[in-house]
Motif scaffolding. Structure first.
Motif, PDB file in Angstrom:
ATOM      1  N   LEU A  26       0.882  -1.152   0.000  1.00 23.30           N
ATOM      2  CA  LEU A  26       0.000   0.000   0.000  1.00 23.30           C
ATOM      3  C   LEU A  26       0.925   1.209   0.000  1.00 23.30           C
ATOM      4  O   LEU A  26       1.783   1.340   0.884  1.00 23.30           O
ATOM      5  N   GLU A  27       0.768   2.051  -1.006  1.00 25.70           N
ATOM      6  CA  GLU A  27       1.678   3.166  -1.218  1.00 25.70           C
ATOM      7  C   GLU A  27       0.973   4.486  -0.942  1.00 25.70           C
ATOM      8  O   GLU A  27      -0.172   4.674  -1.344  1.00 25.70           O
ATOM      9  N   LEU A  28       1.663   5.389  -0.284  1.00 24.89           N
ATOM     10  CA  LEU A  28       1.193   6.756  -0.082  1.00 24.89           C
ATOM     11  C   LEU A  28       1.928   7.622  -1.083  1.00 24.89           C
ATOM     12  O   LEU A  28       3.162   7.668  -1.091  1.00 24.89           O
ATOM     13  N   SER A  29       1.188   8.279  -1.959  1.00 27.38           N
ATOM     14  CA  SER A  29       1.830   9.128  -2.954  1.00 27.38           C
ATOM     15  C   SER A  29       1.289  10.549  -2.868  1.00 27.38           C
ATOM     16  O   SER A  29       0.165  10.778  -2.440  1.00 27.38           O
ATOM     17  N   ASP A  30       2.135  11.481  -3.265  1.00 21.59           N
ATOM     18  CA  ASP A  30       1.778  12.891  -3.331  1.00 21.59           C
ATOM     19  C   ASP A  30       1.137  13.115  -4.694  1.00 21.59           C
ATOM     20  O   ASP A  30       1.801  12.965  -5.730  1.00 21.59           O
ATOM     21  N   THR A  31      -0.136  13.429  -4.715  1.00 24.77           N
ATOM     22  CA  THR A  31      -0.879  13.569  -5.966  1.00 24.77           C
ATOM     23  C   THR A  31      -0.346  14.716  -6.807  1.00 24.77           C
ATOM     24  O   THR A  31      -0.210  14.586  -8.025  1.00 24.77           O
ATOM     25  N   ASP A  32      -0.011  15.833  -6.176  1.00 26.36           N
ATOM     26  CA  ASP A  32       0.454  16.997  -6.925  1.00 26.36           C
ATOM     27  C   ASP A  32       1.846  16.775  -7.514  1.00 26.36           C
ATOM     28  O   ASP A  32       2.104  17.102  -8.666  1.00 26.36           O
ATOM     29  N   ALA A  33       2.748  16.223  -6.724  1.00 29.50           N
ATOM     30  CA  ALA A  33       4.126  15.990  -7.192  1.00 29.50           C
ATOM     31  C   ALA A  33       4.246  14.689  -7.982  1.00 29.50           C
ATOM     32  O   ALA A  33       5.271  14.442  -8.606  1.00 29.50           O
TER      33      ALA A  33
END
Length: 75
Positions: A26-33
């Protein structure tokens, strides 16, 4: 999978499988970057979960959500 906003930053949780490492993540990603910030990985081989972070400046609330959802959605 799930999108959230914390302190004006937008994050997304993405679930996937990794054949090379033999498990799921399960990955947490920065949507904007558009980059991965952290991951919880479940190993089918060992049955253990591990946490990995690419950056230090991740809001605590986002890390908590990542861990909570990992307990729910990973084996």
């Amino acid at each position: 999978m799930e999108a959230i906003e914390i302190d004006g930053r937008r994050f997304r949780l993405i679930r996937g499988s990794d054949v090379q490492r033999d498990g799921m993540y399960l990955e947490l990603s920065d949507t904007d970057a558009q980059k991965a910030l952290a991951e919880v990985f479940y190993s089918d081989e060992t049955g253990r979960m591990t946490f990995w972070a690419r950056e230090e400046d991740i809001p605590f609330e986002a890390v908590e959500l990542l861990i909570e959802r990992s307990k729910q959605f990973l084996p």
